[in-house]
Design a protein around this motif. Structure first.
Motif, PDB file in Angstrom:
ATOM      1  N   LYS A 276      51.057  49.142  45.962  1.00 48.53           N
ATOM      2  CA  LYS A 276      49.672  49.612  46.024  1.00 48.53           C
ATOM      3  C   LYS A 276      48.671  48.469  45.862  1.00 48.53           C
ATOM      4  CE  LYS A 276      49.178  50.977  41.186  1.00 48.53           C
ATOM      5  NZ  LYS A 276      48.843  52.100  40.325  1.00 48.53           N
ATOM      6  N   TRP A 277      49.125  47.301  45.386  1.00 47.50           N
ATOM      7  CA  TRP A 277      48.256  46.139  45.223  1.00 47.50           C
ATOM      8  C   TRP A 277      48.357  45.172  46.396  1.00 47.50           C
ATOM      9  CZ3 TRP A 277      50.392  45.322  39.660  1.00 47.50           C
ATOM     10  CH2 TRP A 277      49.751  46.194  38.784  1.00 47.50           C
ATOM     11  N   ARG A 278      48.986  45.568  47.486  1.00 49.81           N
ATOM     12  CA  ARG A 278      49.221  44.631  48.596  1.00 49.81           C
ATOM     13  C   ARG A 278      47.930  44.099  49.208  1.00 49.81           C
ATOM     14  NH1 ARG A 278      51.820  49.406  51.501  1.00 49.81           N
ATOM     15  NH2 ARG A 278      50.005  50.523  52.234  1.00 49.81           N
ATOM     16  N   ASN A 279      46.847  44.865  49.190  1.00 51.44           N
ATOM     17  CA  ASN A 279      45.586  44.419  49.782  1.00 51.44           C
ATOM     18  C   ASN A 279      44.654  43.748  48.782  1.00 51.44           C
ATOM     19  OD1 ASN A 279      46.341  45.463  52.281  1.00 51.44           O
ATOM     20  ND2 ASN A 279      45.544  47.488  51.762  1.00 51.44           N
ATOM     21  N   CYS A 280      44.946  43.862  47.490  1.00 53.83           N
ATOM     22  CA  CYS A 280      44.018  43.324  46.488  1.00 53.83           C
ATOM     23  C   CYS A 280      44.739  42.538  45.388  1.00 53.83           C
ATOM     24  CB  CYS A 280      43.199  44.462  45.884  1.00 53.83           C
ATOM     25  SG  CYS A 280      44.185  45.706  45.041  1.00 53.83           S
ATOM     26  N   TRP A 281      45.891  41.980  45.665  1.00 49.47           N
ATOM     27  CA  TRP A 281      46.684  41.277  44.654  1.00 49.47           C
ATOM     28  C   TRP A 281      45.904  40.151  43.995  1.00 49.47           C
ATOM     29  CZ3 TRP A 281      50.253  41.748  41.300  1.00 49.47           C
ATOM     30  CH2 TRP A 281      50.950  40.653  40.791  1.00 49.47           C
ATOM     31  N   ASP A 282      45.052  39.473  44.738  1.00 49.73           N
ATOM     32  CA  ASP A 282      44.281  38.369  44.163  1.00 49.73           C
ATOM     33  C   ASP A 282      43.279  38.853  43.117  1.00 49.73           C
ATOM     34  OD1 ASP A 282      45.618  36.572  45.777  1.00 49.73           O
ATOM     35  OD2 ASP A 282      44.119  36.685  47.364  1.00 49.73           O
ATOM     36  N   ASP A 283      42.850  40.102  43.213  1.00 49.49           N
ATOM     37  CA  ASP A 283      41.855  40.650  42.295  1.00 49.49           C
ATOM     38  C   ASP A 283      42.471  41.332  41.074  1.00 49.49           C
ATOM     39  OD1 ASP A 283      39.906  39.835  44.092  1.00 49.49           O
ATOM     40  OD2 ASP A 283      39.951  41.749  45.156  1.00 49.49           O
TER      41      ASP A 283
ATOM     42  N   LYS B 165      63.203  42.794  42.512  1.00 56.32           N
ATOM     43  CA  LYS B 165      62.023  42.705  41.660  1.00 56.32           C
ATOM     44  C   LYS B 165      61.775  41.269  41.199  1.00 56.32           C
ATOM     45  CE  LYS B 165      59.312  45.296  38.745  1.00 56.32           C
ATOM     46  NZ  LYS B 165      58.500  46.422  39.022  1.00 56.32           N
ATOM     47  N   SER B 166      62.823  40.521  40.956  1.00 58.77           N
ATOM     48  CA  SER B 166      62.660  39.141  40.493  1.00 58.77           C
ATOM     49  C   SER B 166      62.115  38.228  41.586  1.00 58.77           C
ATOM     50  CB  SER B 166      63.983  38.601  39.970  1.00 58.77           C
ATOM     51  OG  SER B 166      64.939  38.584  41.007  1.00 58.77           O
ATOM     52  N   ASP B 167      62.219  38.635  42.849  1.00 58.63           N
ATOM     53  CA  ASP B 167      61.714  37.823  43.953  1.00 58.63           C
ATOM     54  C   ASP B 167      60.232  38.059  44.227  1.00 58.63           C
ATOM     55  OD1 ASP B 167      64.230  36.763  44.330  1.00 58.63           O
ATOM     56  OD2 ASP B 167      64.774  38.233  45.865  1.00 58.63           O
ATOM     57  N   LEU B 168      59.649  39.102  43.621  1.00 59.72           N
ATOM     58  CA  LEU B 168      58.247  39.427  43.849  1.00 59.72           C
ATOM     59  C   LEU B 168      57.347  38.535  43.002  1.00 59.72           C
ATOM     60  CD1 LEU B 168      58.516  43.308  43.750  1.00 59.72           C
ATOM     61  CD2 LEU B 168      58.335  41.860  45.769  1.00 59.72           C
ATOM     62  N   PRO B 169      56.096  38.326  43.433  1.00 58.43           N
ATOM     63  CA  PRO B 169      55.181  37.510  42.633  1.00 58.43           C
ATOM     64  C   PRO B 169      54.856  38.180  41.296  1.00 58.43           C
ATOM     65  CG  PRO B 169      54.121  38.265  44.670  1.00 58.43           C
ATOM     66  CD  PRO B 169      55.507  38.766  44.681  1.00 58.43           C
ATOM     67  N   HIS B 170      54.603  37.375  40.285  1.00 60.65           N
ATOM     68  CA  HIS B 170      54.283  37.864  38.953  1.00 60.65           C
ATOM     69  C   HIS B 170      52.942  37.297  38.489  1.00 60.65           C
ATOM     70  CE1 HIS B 170      58.532  38.816  38.958  1.00 60.65           C
ATOM     71  NE2 HIS B 170      58.350  39.529  37.866  1.00 60.65           N
ATOM     72  N   LYS B 171      52.293  38.024  37.583  1.00 60.98           N
ATOM     73  CA  LYS B 171      51.088  37.570  36.902  1.00 60.98           C
ATOM     74  C   LYS B 171      51.220  37.937  35.437  1.00 60.98           C
ATOM     75  CE  LYS B 171      47.634  37.927  40.548  1.00 60.98           C
ATOM     76  NZ  LYS B 171      46.326  38.468  40.890  1.00 60.98           N
ATOM     77  N   THR B 172      50.314  37.407  34.617  1.00 62.82           N
ATOM     78  CA  THR B 172      50.263  37.744  33.204  1.00 62.82           C
ATOM     79  C   THR B 172      48.999  38.539  32.942  1.00 62.82           C
ATOM     80  OG1 THR B 172      51.437  35.721  32.658  1.00 62.82           O
ATOM     81  CG2 THR B 172      50.281  36.810  30.870  1.00 62.82           C
TER      82      THR B 172
ATOM     83  N   PRO C 107      53.986  39.752  31.296  1.00 63.80           N
ATOM     84  CA  PRO C 107      54.108  39.558  32.740  1.00 63.80           C
ATOM     85  C   PRO C 107      54.264  40.893  33.460  1.00 63.80           C
ATOM     86  CG  PRO C 107      56.153  39.007  31.660  1.00 63.80           C
ATOM     87  CD  PRO C 107      55.168  39.312  30.564  1.00 63.80           C
ATOM     88  N   PHE C 108      53.693  40.975  34.650  1.00 65.54           N
ATOM     89  CA  PHE C 108      53.889  42.160  35.482  1.00 65.54           C
ATOM     90  C   PHE C 108      54.052  41.708  36.921  1.00 65.54           C
ATOM     91  CE2 PHE C 108      49.345  41.496  35.231  1.00 65.54           C
ATOM     92  CZ  PHE C 108      48.850  41.770  36.494  1.00 65.54           C
TER      93      PHE C 108
END
Length: 65
Positions: free
Chosen positions: A32-39, A12-19, A26-27
């Motif tokens: 399920k967000w693999r196709n829309c992570w930027d959004d 889990k610590s190796d995955l990208p994070h956002k706030t 942070p999450f």
């Protein structure tokens, strides 16, 4: 999910994070967000809905009874 050079799934610590824009927590990336992570902007539907209710400008503390 991609595997690393050893054939193991990333931790889990190796995955990208956002706030989250609502709660500022942070999450991490979810499958399920693999196709829309930027959004993705919010960590949950509750944060997304909370944002929609307060979008009008006046917060609850500004309104007098």
């Amino acid at each position: 999910m991609r595997r690393n050079a050893n054939g193991q799934k990333p931790t889990k610590s190796d995955l990208p994070h956002k706030t989250c824009l609502t709660c500022n927590r942070p999450f991490a990336w979810r499958r399920k967000w693999r196709n829309c992570w930027d959004d993705v902007k919010y960590c949950s539907a509750r944060c997304r809905d909370h944002r929609a209710k307060n979008k009008g400008g006046a917060s609850q503390s500004d309104t007098a009874p």
